[in-house]
Design an enzyme around this catalytic site. Structure first.
Site, PDB file in Angstrom:
ATOM      1  N   CYS A 162       0.802  -1.221   0.000  1.00  0.00           N
ATOM      2  CA  CYS A 162       0.000   0.000   0.000  1.00  0.00           C
ATOM      3  C   CYS A 162       0.839   1.278   0.000  1.00  0.00           C
ATOM      4  CB  CYS A 162      -0.946   0.002   1.199  1.00  0.00           C
ATOM      5  SG  CYS A 162      -1.974  -1.468   1.274  1.00  0.00           S
ATOM      6  N   HIS A 302      -2.480   8.156   6.115  1.00  0.00           N
ATOM      7  CA  HIS A 302      -2.723   6.848   5.507  1.00  0.00           C
ATOM      8  C   HIS A 302      -4.185   6.474   5.756  1.00  0.00           C
ATOM      9  CE1 HIS A 302      -1.676   3.045   3.776  1.00  0.00           C
ATOM     10  NE2 HIS A 302      -1.974   2.370   4.860  1.00  0.00           N
ATOM     11  N   LYS A 331      -9.010   8.150   1.643  1.00  0.00           N
ATOM     12  CA  LYS A 331      -9.634   6.826   1.509  1.00  0.00           C
ATOM     13  C   LYS A 331     -11.090   6.817   1.969  1.00  0.00           C
ATOM     14  CE  LYS A 331      -5.286   4.238   2.094  1.00  0.00           C
ATOM     15  NZ  LYS A 331      -4.372   5.362   2.382  1.00  0.00           N
TER      16      LYS A 331
END
Length: 407
Positions: A162, A302, A331
């Site tokens: 990732c 993240h 995300k």
């Protein structure tokens, strides 16, 4: 701060929020998740994802080319073409030997490979495509960009799970610093919305099981988060040495000021709870940029929406900063694009600096009481920024941190 060496002169994005950079930015600023029921995942424990909508690579690339490509290469080609056009570069006139390509991907192409494998299992060998291998192996995403855009310099793929897209951008910086290239097309591309990926991540307990509310499933830093949502997309940046960009009169969108990388050396899939590896990467990126923590005005986290990862990242940020700047998680809107995530988030970080605006984290209704961060939510936040940091972490304990600054 040191004088910036590496200029960002072009951006290209293909995401579930939009099929180019401007529409992706608008979708992120709207702050609504793109997750929805996915017919391709029907019957699985987790049957929703963040798929592209209205994506028609044949219209952009032609049938002859798309016949031999997997989705991850199609997305990357379209994002790269947008980025090169955005940089006002013409591949028909450049010295291709001075143009490199470095793209991150976690697993390569799996869209067609799954159907070819089914033919193998059924004994229909003669139906397996002769393009099965060249369209699925990871390096082809960089190779196809080199072919399509006549970028003839160093050409390769990085694979750090990732963190792959962020690692690619950091590696591209190194090629420019070494003098091997004048221009590098760099970023990441991945389609993680396969049945195998959904089943495997679900078995590992990494995916949200909020089947009753897919659009509310990705909720980084929220007290009720229960896992991430699979996504797909590509993010590509054009990087140049600052002197090269100035010499051709390019419009510089931001500078890549710092890059830091490290390994946790702790566990195949879980983050080191001490955060020591990430802290080393953050410190390295700041040292590379000639910055101290107080110089960073924003963090694109993240932010996966998993219990352990979000809590660990929050603790790391509180350790790294005396006063943590405003945080967001891309995300929450477009899902987790695995190998493309770091590149997409890097591009979004550049856009945040350009617009002096931080897009909100979707679905953040109640901040986890153990997460003491200023997470932007509800609406975009206007915020004066000179420098911003983008975090990317991957399986294997691989960490990559990028710092961008304004022109």
């Amino acid at each position: 701060m040191t004088s910036p060496e590496i200029a960002v002169t072009g951006l290209g994005l293909v995401t579930a929020a939009g099929l180019d950079a401007s529409s992706t930015w608008a979708g992120l600023c709207e702050g609504k998740s793109t997750a929805a029921r996915d017919p391709a995942l029907a019957g699985l424990p987790v049957d929703f994802s963040c798929r592209l909508t209205g994506f028609d690579p044949e219209a952009s690339l032609g049938r002859r080319l798309t016949w031999r490509l997997d989705l991850f290469s199609e997305m990357a080609l379209i994002a790269a073409t947008e980025a090169v056009a955005d940089a006002r570069l013409d591949p028909s006139t450049w010295d291709g030997s001075r143009v490199g390509v470095v793209i991150g991907t976690g697993s390569g192409g799996n869209t067609h490979l799954a159907s070819d494998y089914a033919k193998l299992q059924a004994g229909r060998i003669e139906e397996i495509s002769p393009t099965a291998i060249p369209r699925s192996v990871p390096n082809m995403v960089a190779g196809e960009i080199g072919i399509y855009l006549r970028a003839l310099g160093p050409n390769f793929v990085t694979a750090t799970a990732c963190a792959s897209g962020a690692t690619a951008i950091g590696t591209a910086r190194d090629l420019l610093r070494s003098g091997a290239c004048d221009i590098v097309i760099t970023g990441g591309s991945e389609s993680a919305c396969s049945r195998m990926a959904s089943a495997a991540f679900s078995q590992a307990g990494a995916l949200s099981a909020r089947a009753c509310d897919p659009a509310g499933a990705s909720r980084p830093f929220d007290a009720e988060r229960d896992g991430f949502v699979l996504g797909e997309g590509a993010g590509v940046l054009v990087l140049e040495r600052a002197g090269h960009a100035r010499a051709r009169g390019a419009a510089v969108q931001a500078y890549l000021a710092g890059y830091g990388a490290s390994a946790d050396g702790y566990h195949p899939t879980a983050p080191d709870p001490s955060g020591a590896g990430v802290l080393r990467a953050i410190a390295a990126a700041q040292a590379d940029a000639g910055m101290c923590p107080s110089d960073i005005d924003h963090v694109n986290a993240h932010g996966t929406s998993t219990q352990v990862n979000d809590l660990t990242e929050a603790r790391i940020l509180r350790t790294a900063f005396a006063d943590v700047p405003p945080v967001t998680s891309t995300k929450s809107v477009i899902g987790h694009c695995i190998g493309a995530a770091g590149a997409i988030e890097a591009a979004v970080t550049v856009l945040a600096l350009r617009h002096q605006t931080i897009p909100p984290t979707a679905n953040l209704e109640r901040l986890d009481p153990e997460i003491d961060l200023d997470v932007v939510r509800g609406a975009p936040r206007a915020h004066a920024m000179h420098a911003a940091m983008s975090n990317s972490f991957g399986f294997g304990g691989q960490n990559a941190v990028l710092i961008f600054q304004t022109t």
